[in-house]
Design a protein around this motif. Structure first.
Motif, mmCIF file in Angstrom:
data_model
loop_
_atom_site.group_PDB
_atom_site.id
_atom_site.type_symbol
_atom_site.label_atom_id
_atom_site.label_comp_id
_atom_site.label_asym_id
_atom_site.label_seq_id
_atom_site.Cartn_x
_atom_site.Cartn_y
_atom_site.Cartn_z
ATOM 1 N N MET A 45 0.861 -1.172 0.000
ATOM 2 C CA MET A 45 0.000 0.000 0.000
ATOM 3 C C MET A 45 0.900 1.225 0.000
ATOM 4 O O MET A 45 1.920 1.253 0.671
ATOM 5 C CB MET A 45 -0.859 0.016 1.263
ATOM 6 C CG MET A 45 -1.915 -1.040 1.300
ATOM 7 S SD MET A 45 -3.331 -0.597 0.316
ATOM 8 C CE MET A 45 -3.951 0.793 1.231
ATOM 9 N N ASP A 46 0.519 2.228 -0.751
ATOM 10 C CA ASP A 46 1.212 3.515 -0.754
ATOM 11 C C ASP A 46 0.253 4.510 -0.120
ATOM 12 O O ASP A 46 -0.577 5.099 -0.802
ATOM 13 C CB ASP A 46 1.564 3.914 -2.187
ATOM 14 C CG ASP A 46 2.389 5.187 -2.258
ATOM 15 O OD1 ASP A 46 2.874 5.645 -1.202
ATOM 16 O OD2 ASP A 46 2.543 5.722 -3.365
ATOM 17 N N GLY A 47 0.321 4.618 1.200
ATOM 18 C CA GLY A 47 -0.677 5.396 1.933
ATOM 19 C C GLY A 47 -1.987 4.624 1.912
ATOM 20 O O GLY A 47 -2.077 3.529 2.436
ATOM 21 N N ASN A 48 -3.006 5.184 1.265
ATOM 22 C CA ASN A 48 -4.305 4.519 1.132
ATOM 23 C C ASN A 48 -4.551 4.066 -0.299
ATOM 24 O O ASN A 48 -5.690 3.871 -0.703
ATOM 25 C CB ASN A 48 -5.428 5.459 1.578
ATOM 26 C CG ASN A 48 -5.351 5.784 3.047
ATOM 27 O OD1 ASN A 48 -4.863 4.987 3.839
ATOM 28 N ND2 ASN A 48 -5.827 6.947 3.425
ATOM 29 N N VAL A 49 -3.474 3.927 -1.062
ATOM 30 C CA VAL A 49 -3.572 3.621 -2.491
ATOM 31 C C VAL A 49 -2.839 2.317 -2.794
ATOM 32 O O VAL A 49 -1.757 2.059 -2.264
ATOM 33 C CB VAL A 49 -2.964 4.785 -3.318
ATOM 34 C CG1 VAL A 49 -2.936 4.468 -4.793
ATOM 35 C CG2 VAL A 49 -3.749 6.072 -3.062
ATOM 36 N N CYS A 50 -3.436 1.493 -3.664
ATOM 37 C CA CYS A 50 -2.775 0.275 -4.137
ATOM 38 C C CYS A 50 -1.605 0.694 -5.022
ATOM 39 O O CYS A 50 -1.779 1.451 -5.979
ATOM 40 C CB CYS A 50 -3.772 -0.571 -4.927
ATOM 41 S SG CYS A 50 -3.018 -1.970 -5.781
ATOM 42 N N SER A 51 -0.413 0.209 -4.719
ATOM 43 C CA SER A 51 0.759 0.618 -5.496
ATOM 44 C C SER A 51 0.804 -0.012 -6.882
ATOM 45 O O SER A 51 1.548 0.438 -7.741
ATOM 46 C CB SER A 51 2.045 0.299 -4.737
ATOM 47 O OG SER A 51 2.197 -1.093 -4.579
ATOM 48 N N ALA A 52 -0.017 -1.038 -7.133
ATOM 49 C CA ALA A 52 -0.019 -1.672 -8.451
ATOM 50 C C ALA A 52 -0.889 -0.911 -9.445
ATOM 51 O O ALA A 52 -0.485 -0.670 -10.571
ATOM 52 C CB ALA A 52 -0.498 -3.113 -8.351
ATOM 53 N N CYS A 53 -2.104 -0.527 -9.020
ATOM 54 C CA CYS A 53 -3.036 0.088 -9.968
ATOM 55 C C CYS A 53 -3.326 1.551 -9.675
ATOM 56 O O CYS A 53 -3.924 2.237 -10.507
ATOM 57 C CB CYS A 53 -4.344 -0.707 -10.019
ATOM 58 S SG CYS A 53 -5.305 -0.639 -8.492
ATOM 59 N N GLY A 54 -2.930 2.031 -8.500
ATOM 60 C CA GLY A 54 -3.110 3.437 -8.176
ATOM 61 C C GLY A 54 -4.495 3.823 -7.691
ATOM 62 O O GLY A 54 -4.799 5.000 -7.555
ATOM 63 N N VAL A 55 -5.334 2.836 -7.403
ATOM 64 C CA VAL A 55 -6.696 3.117 -6.942
ATOM 65 C C VAL A 55 -6.720 3.209 -5.422
ATOM 66 O O VAL A 55 -6.086 2.408 -4.728
ATOM 67 C CB VAL A 55 -7.672 2.024 -7.449
ATOM 68 C CG1 VAL A 55 -9.041 2.158 -6.812
ATOM 69 C CG2 VAL A 55 -7.780 2.094 -8.956
ATOM 70 N N ARG A 56 -7.466 4.195 -4.916
ATOM 71 C CA ARG A 56 -7.622 4.364 -3.467
ATOM 72 C C ARG A 56 -8.399 3.177 -2.905
ATOM 73 O O ARG A 56 -9.420 2.764 -3.448
ATOM 74 C CB ARG A 56 -8.360 5.667 -3.175
ATOM 75 C CG ARG A 56 -8.503 5.955 -1.711
ATOM 76 C CD ARG A 56 -9.272 7.256 -1.513
ATOM 77 N NE ARG A 56 -9.698 7.364 -0.147
ATOM 78 C CZ ARG A 56 -9.055 8.076 0.770
ATOM 79 N NH1 ARG A 56 -7.988 8.759 0.433
ATOM 80 N NH2 ARG A 56 -9.494 8.114 2.001
#
Length: 84
Positions: A45-56
């Motif tokens: 996770m990148d914060g509250n975002v999936c690091s693979a697709c960029g969706v919150r």
């Protein structure tokens, strides 16, 4: 044994130990995702975002990340999510 062969042997041993801690359904789910997603089944996770697709990621999925007995998956790309 070359350094690369030694590193491969160490990583294979780590993988085997990690798989032993998982349930059979979780390992099967991982393998299925790995085949479908080009070898990448688990992402950070990148914060509250999936690091693979960029969706919150939803609040519900974020709560699942805190439960040790449940795999949290991205609602968009379906990959298994982890916080590091």
């Amino acid at each position: 044994m070359t350094q690369l062969e030694q590193e491969l042997a160490e990583k294979t041993a780590e993988q085997t130990a990690a798989r032993a801690k998982l349930s059979a359904p979780d390992v099967a789910q991982y393998e299925q995702l790995r085949r479908r997603k080009g070898g990448v089944a688990v992402v950070e996770m990148d914060g509250n975002v999936c690091s693979a697709c960029g969706v919150r990621v939803t609040a519900h999925i974020q709560q699942q990340l805190n439960q040790a007995d449940h795999l949290a998956r991205c609602g968009n790309c379906e990959r298994i999510l982890v916080r590091v």
